[in-house]
Design a protein around this motif. Structure first.
Motif, PDB file in Angstrom:
ATOM      1  N   LEU A   1       0.818  -1.209   0.000  1.00 27.56           N
ATOM      2  CA  LEU A   1       0.000   0.000   0.000  1.00 27.56           C
ATOM      3  C   LEU A   1       0.859   1.269   0.000  1.00 27.56           C
ATOM      4  N   LYS A   2       2.155   1.089  -0.177  1.00 26.10           N
ATOM      5  CA  LYS A   2       3.046   2.251  -0.179  1.00 26.10           C
ATOM      6  C   LYS A   2       3.570   2.471  -1.587  1.00 26.10           C
TER       7      LYS A   2
ATOM      8  N   PHE B   1       0.030   8.908   0.768  1.00 25.71           N
ATOM      9  CA  PHE B   1      -0.745   8.213   1.793  1.00 25.71           C
ATOM     10  C   PHE B   1      -1.589   7.153   1.103  1.00 25.71           C
ATOM     11  N   PHE B   2      -2.110   6.179   1.864  1.00 23.53           N
ATOM     12  CA  PHE B   2      -3.065   5.247   1.287  1.00 23.53           C
ATOM     13  C   PHE B   2      -4.477   5.674   1.671  1.00 23.53           C
ATOM     14  N   LEU B   3      -5.455   5.138   0.959  1.00 21.75           N
ATOM     15  CA  LEU B   3      -6.845   5.564   1.114  1.00 21.75           C
ATOM     16  C   LEU B   3      -7.750   4.368   1.332  1.00 21.75           C
TER      17      LEU B   3
ATOM     18  N   THR C   1      -7.840   7.031  -7.972  1.00 16.73           N
ATOM     19  CA  THR C   1      -6.626   6.674  -7.228  1.00 16.73           C
ATOM     20  C   THR C   1      -5.520   6.169  -8.156  1.00 16.73           C
TER      21      THR C   1
ATOM     22  N   TYR D   1      -4.947   2.032  -2.622  1.00 13.74           N
ATOM     23  CA  TYR D   1      -6.373   2.087  -2.297  1.00 13.74           C
ATOM     24  C   TYR D   1      -6.914   0.786  -1.737  1.00 13.74           C
TER      25      TYR D   1
ATOM     26  N   THR E   1      -7.095   3.506  13.534  1.00 11.46           N
ATOM     27  CA  THR E   1      -7.799   4.608  12.876  1.00 11.46           C
ATOM     28  C   THR E   1      -8.433   5.520  13.915  1.00 11.46           C
TER      29      THR E   1
ATOM     30  N   VAL F   1      -4.383   5.865  10.583  1.00 11.99           N
ATOM     31  CA  VAL F   1      -5.305   6.426   9.597  1.00 11.99           C
ATOM     32  C   VAL F   1      -6.194   7.459  10.278  1.00 11.99           C
TER      33      VAL F   1
ATOM     34  N   ASP G   1      -0.581   8.138   8.009  1.00 14.78           N
ATOM     35  CA  ASP G   1      -0.186   7.177   6.974  1.00 14.78           C
ATOM     36  C   ASP G   1      -1.287   6.968   5.945  1.00 14.78           C
ATOM     37  N   GLY G   2      -2.532   7.107   6.384  1.00 20.08           N
ATOM     38  CA  GLY G   2      -3.645   6.871   5.484  1.00 20.08           C
ATOM     39  C   GLY G   2      -4.856   7.687   5.880  1.00 20.08           C
TER      40      GLY G   2
END
Length: 270
Positions: free
Chosen positions: A8-9, A16-18, A42, A49, A163, A192, A229-230
């Motif tokens: 995811l990087k 950032f990731f989503l 994305t 993503y 999160t 997140v 990070d996300g």
């Protein structure tokens, strides 16, 4: 980021990731349309993503509120999205018995904020071997979330995400303490920011949670500036008629513009 989320990087963009999608799986056609639209955005912006959709909504104020279209039906829709679009998927679980069931269809199991201290639930999620995304309770400090991380890891699973979704501020509002993001990152897990649920206005007399979606971009900008990070963003092509959490979802038409601005902030702080 840590090894299990290396996929995811995006090393080229440094983005950032989503985690994004509708609050609930309302039906196959609309879920597929939302997924396709977000993935187009994305991919264009080089943002890793994860598609988000709850197969069932167990925490509703009113007994008559929409809870889902059927567990297996909704989970199969999530499975199809993951298979056809080649993206990871995430959904909530509410009881220990749901962990293995949901894990057969999705890549990430999400623990709702109200349930983040439920030891049996955390252990059951951990034992599936899936990534476990634990949402911080509105009633907890960021520092308290280290115990949730420990519970998952002690069950033999190091794949944990935390999160933040705001803190209770009175009876009908939430507020975000951005000091919590780096504090939770100190536990060695990705962190997140939930940019939609942190804007909820709960406990309304109507029995339907309110929200301030016009501030989603504000919450997201601050989170990226702090180094999240996300991001977690619920989005829908028609929030006013969404079957769950429409009052605090981002209109899908606004997602690309919002993410583009956030990338500029990310690039500025790298």
């Amino acid at each position: 980021m840590i090894n299990y989320l290396d996929k995811l990087k995006n090393t080229d963009s440094g983005n950032f990731f989503l985690m994004a999608g509708p609050c609930a799986i309302e039906g196959e056609d609309i879920a597929m349309r939302i997924a396709e639209k977000i993935i187009t955005i994305t991919d264009k912006l080089q943002i890793p993503y994860i598609f988000k959709g709850s197969y069932r909504k167990a925490n509703r104020s009113k007994g008559s509120s929409f809870t889902g279209i059927g567990d297996e039906k909704a989970l199969r829709i999530l499975e199809r999205i993951g298979r056809e679009f080649g993206v990871p998927t995430v959904t909530d679980i509410h009881e220990s018995a749901e962990a293995a069931m949901a894990a057969a269809y999705v890549d990430v199991l999400q623990i709702p904020a109200f349930l983040c201290r439920q030891t049996d639930l955390l252990i059951a999620a951990a034992e599936t071997g899936k990534v476990v995304n634990v949402k911080k309770g509105q009633f907890l400090s960021a520092g308290s979330m280290k115990f949730a991380v420990e519970k998952v890891k002690e069950a033999g699973n190091n794949k944990v995400i935390l999160t933040d979704r705001g803190n209770t501020f009175g009876y009908q509002d939430l507020i975000v303490d951005y000091r919590g993001l780096p504090e939770m990152q100190s536990f060695g897990v990705p962190v997140v920011m939930d940019c939609t649920h942190s804007l909820q206005q709960p406990n309304q007399s109507s029995g339907v949670t309110g929200g301030k979606p016009e501030l989603i971009s504000t919450i997201a900008k601050a989170a990226i500036a702090v180094g999240a990070d996300g991001l977690f963003i619920e989005t829908h092509p028609d929030p006013a008629n969404a079957k769950s959490d429409g009052a605090n979802m981002l209109h899908l038409d606004l997602l690309e513009e919002t993410l583009t601005k956030l990338i500029r902030i990310r690039q500025a702080i790298l």
